[in-house]
Design a protein around this motif. Structure first.
Motif, short mmCIF file in Angstrom:
data_model
loop_
_atom_site.label_atom_id
_atom_site.label_comp_id
_atom_site.label_asym_id
_atom_site.label_seq_id
_atom_site.Cartn_x
_atom_site.Cartn_y
_atom_site.Cartn_z
N ALA A 45 22.50 -12.02 52.01
CA ALA A 45 21.30 -11.48 52.67
C ALA A 45 21.03 -12.22 53.97
O ALA A 45 20.95 -13.46 53.99
CB ALA A 45 20.09 -11.59 51.74
N ASP A 46 20.90 -11.46 55.05
CA ASP A 46 20.57 -12.03 56.35
C ASP A 46 19.07 -12.11 56.56
O ASP A 46 18.59 -13.01 57.27
CB ASP A 46 21.17 -11.15 57.46
CG ASP A 46 22.67 -10.99 57.33
OD1 ASP A 46 23.39 -11.98 57.53
OD2 ASP A 46 23.12 -9.87 56.99
N LEU A 47 18.34 -11.15 56.00
CA LEU A 47 16.89 -11.06 56.14
C LEU A 47 16.25 -11.02 54.76
O LEU A 47 16.75 -10.34 53.85
CB LEU A 47 16.48 -9.79 56.89
CG LEU A 47 17.17 -9.48 58.23
CD1 LEU A 47 16.68 -8.12 58.74
CD2 LEU A 47 16.87 -10.56 59.24
N LEU A 48 15.15 -11.73 54.61
CA LEU A 48 14.33 -11.65 53.41
C LEU A 48 12.94 -11.19 53.85
O LEU A 48 12.24 -11.91 54.57
CB LEU A 48 14.27 -13.00 52.70
CG LEU A 48 15.62 -13.51 52.17
CD1 LEU A 48 15.49 -14.94 51.67
CD2 LEU A 48 16.17 -12.60 51.07
N HIS A 49 12.57 -9.99 53.43
CA HIS A 49 11.34 -9.33 53.87
C HIS A 49 10.34 -9.46 52.72
O HIS A 49 10.45 -8.75 51.72
CB HIS A 49 11.69 -7.88 54.18
CG HIS A 49 10.62 -7.11 54.85
ND1 HIS A 49 10.80 -5.80 55.25
CD2 HIS A 49 9.34 -7.43 55.21
CE1 HIS A 49 9.70 -5.36 55.82
NE2 HIS A 49 8.80 -6.33 55.80
N VAL A 50 9.41 -10.37 52.85
CA VAL A 50 8.59 -10.82 51.73
C VAL A 50 7.18 -10.25 51.80
O VAL A 50 6.42 -10.56 52.72
CB VAL A 50 8.51 -12.36 51.69
CG1 VAL A 50 7.71 -12.81 50.46
CG2 VAL A 50 9.91 -12.97 51.68
N ASP A 51 6.82 -9.42 50.83
CA ASP A 51 5.44 -8.99 50.65
C ASP A 51 4.72 -10.12 49.92
O ASP A 51 4.93 -10.32 48.72
CB ASP A 51 5.39 -7.70 49.85
CG ASP A 51 3.98 -7.13 49.70
OD1 ASP A 51 3.02 -7.90 49.88
OD2 ASP A 51 3.85 -5.94 49.38
N ALA A 52 3.90 -10.87 50.64
CA ALA A 52 3.30 -12.09 50.08
C ALA A 52 2.19 -11.82 49.09
O ALA A 52 1.74 -12.74 48.40
CB ALA A 52 2.79 -12.98 51.22
N MET A 53 1.69 -10.59 49.02
CA MET A 53 0.65 -10.25 48.05
C MET A 53 -0.55 -11.20 48.13
O MET A 53 -1.01 -11.75 47.14
CB MET A 53 1.23 -10.23 46.64
CG MET A 53 2.30 -9.18 46.42
SD MET A 53 1.65 -7.50 46.54
CE MET A 53 0.66 -7.42 45.07
N GLY B 48 29.87 -5.53 56.37
CA GLY B 48 29.60 -6.12 57.66
C GLY B 48 28.24 -5.79 58.22
O GLY B 48 27.90 -6.23 59.33
N VAL B 49 27.44 -5.02 57.49
CA VAL B 49 26.11 -4.66 57.96
C VAL B 49 25.17 -5.85 57.86
O VAL B 49 25.35 -6.75 57.01
CB VAL B 49 25.56 -3.47 57.12
CG1 VAL B 49 25.06 -3.94 55.75
CG2 VAL B 49 24.46 -2.73 57.86
N ARG C 50 27.60 2.60 50.15
CA ARG C 50 27.81 3.80 50.98
C ARG C 50 26.76 3.88 52.09
O ARG C 50 27.10 4.17 53.25
CB ARG C 50 27.74 5.05 50.10
CG ARG C 50 28.03 6.34 50.84
CD ARG C 50 28.05 7.52 49.90
NE ARG C 50 28.20 8.78 50.64
CZ ARG C 50 28.13 9.98 50.07
NH1 ARG C 50 27.96 10.09 48.76
NH2 ARG C 50 28.26 11.06 50.82
N ALA C 51 25.51 3.61 51.75
CA ALA C 51 24.46 3.61 52.78
C ALA C 51 24.70 2.51 53.80
O ALA C 51 24.47 2.70 55.01
CB ALA C 51 23.09 3.44 52.11
N ALA C 52 25.18 1.36 53.34
CA ALA C 52 25.43 0.24 54.24
C ALA C 52 26.51 0.58 55.26
O ALA C 52 26.42 0.19 56.43
CB ALA C 52 25.84 -0.99 53.44
N ARG C 53 27.53 1.30 54.84
CA ARG C 53 28.60 1.68 55.78
C ARG C 53 28.03 2.54 56.92
O ARG C 53 28.42 2.39 58.08
CB ARG C 53 29.70 2.43 55.04
CG ARG C 53 30.53 1.57 54.09
CD ARG C 53 31.78 2.32 53.67
NE ARG C 53 32.52 1.59 52.65
CZ ARG C 53 32.57 1.92 51.36
NH1 ARG C 53 31.91 3.00 50.93
NH2 ARG C 53 33.25 1.21 50.50
N ILE C 54 27.13 3.45 56.57
CA ILE C 54 26.53 4.30 57.60
C ILE C 54 25.68 3.45 58.54
O ILE C 54 25.75 3.59 59.77
CB ILE C 54 25.67 5.41 56.95
CG1 ILE C 54 26.53 6.29 56.05
CG2 ILE C 54 24.99 6.25 58.03
CD1 ILE C 54 25.73 7.24 55.17
N CYS C 55 24.89 2.57 57.97
CA CYS C 55 24.06 1.69 58.81
C CYS C 55 24.93 0.83 59.72
O CYS C 55 24.59 0.63 60.90
CB CYS C 55 23.18 0.81 57.93
SG CYS C 55 21.84 1.69 57.09
#
Length: 254
Positions: free
Chosen positions: A170-178, A142-143, A92-97
């Motif tokens: 997944a198009d993006l992988l946002h990695v917290d490398a710690m 499609g987001v 549902r959130a993805a549709r809005i985005c």
């Protein structure tokens, strides 16, 4: 892709005004994190009860729509980082985005005990099939779909997880490398179809170049994202790297 700068979500602070303030330096801003189902909203209430700053709008989906609409004329691409325990609220959130041409980011990163107790945040990293279902639910709309990940979670093979998530859409992988820059290279190698955004400790030219040399396509600012001096410094370092690598291949660190 040309290296870029993202602003990472900050609970209770990363809204449209925050994103607009960073638009001169950053290419992408993740609003949120935002709890989008009742179990995660209950966890947020517990977090707020111990004085943590958190978003808790009456209707999270209205909030997404309103915040993204407020950025319709801003020179920055917005995204929304969501916390959920099921795939339907993510969809549902993805549709809005998607309607706003924004990015939907699934939060598999938050390590607060209250969030982990309901099975979201970094707890999702230990349940890769369920996390992949969340990604697929978003991608089906499609987001542009991102996942915020965390390194050094016990029992989690992050490169294998990254590969599974890229396969799920997944198009993006946002990695917290710690504080483990090398994990960025492992994720980039495991999921070459995804754009890798490196996070944690990005502050200056040295840290930017460390992550980009490891194979990140972009870097993100978390806590200092509201400091214009840091944004300008990091933006300049990212542009410098882009200019250098446009004419010669980067010198990749092992």
């Amino acid at each position: 892709m040309t290296p870029g700068l993202a602003l990472a979500s900050l609970s209770g602070a990363a809204d449209a005004d925050w994103a607009r303030a960073g638009a001169d330096e950053a290419d992408l801003a993740f609003l949120g994190g935002l709890a989008v189902d009742e179990r995660t909203r209950t966890a947020v209430r517990k977090l707020r009860a111990r004085d943590r700053q958190e978003f808790l709008p009456p209707d999270p989906f209205d909030w997404i729509d309103e915040q993204l609409a407020a950025l319709s004329d801003a020179p920055i691409r917005p995204g929304v980082n969501v916390r959920a325990t099921g795939s339907e609220p993510v969809r549902r959130a993805a549709r809005i985005c998607a309607r706003h041409e924004a990015v939907l980011e699934v939060n598999a990163h938050c390590r607060q005990a209250e969030m982990c107790a309901v099975g979201c945040g970094e707890r999702l990293l230990a349940d890769t099939p369920r996390l992949a279902d969340f990604v697929a639910a978003a991608a089906e709309t499609g987001v542009t779909t991102s996942v915020k990940l965390r390194a050094e979670v016990d029992g989690v093979d992050l490169p294998a997880t990254a590969r599974r998530l890229a396969d799920a859409g997944a198009d993006l992988l946002h990695v917290d490398a710690m504080d483990s820059e090398g994990v960025v290279a492992l994720v980039a190698d495991a999921a070459p179809s995804a754009t890798v955004i490196a996070n944690n400790g990005v502050r200056d030219r040295r840290t930017v170049r460390e992550y980009l040399a490891c194979g990140a396509d972009a870097v993100s600012l978390g806590r200092p994202s509201d400091d214009p001096r840091v944004r300008r410094r990091v933006h300049a370092a990212v542009r410098e790297w882009a200019d250098e690598t446009a004419t010669s291949p980067p010198e990749v660190r092992s």
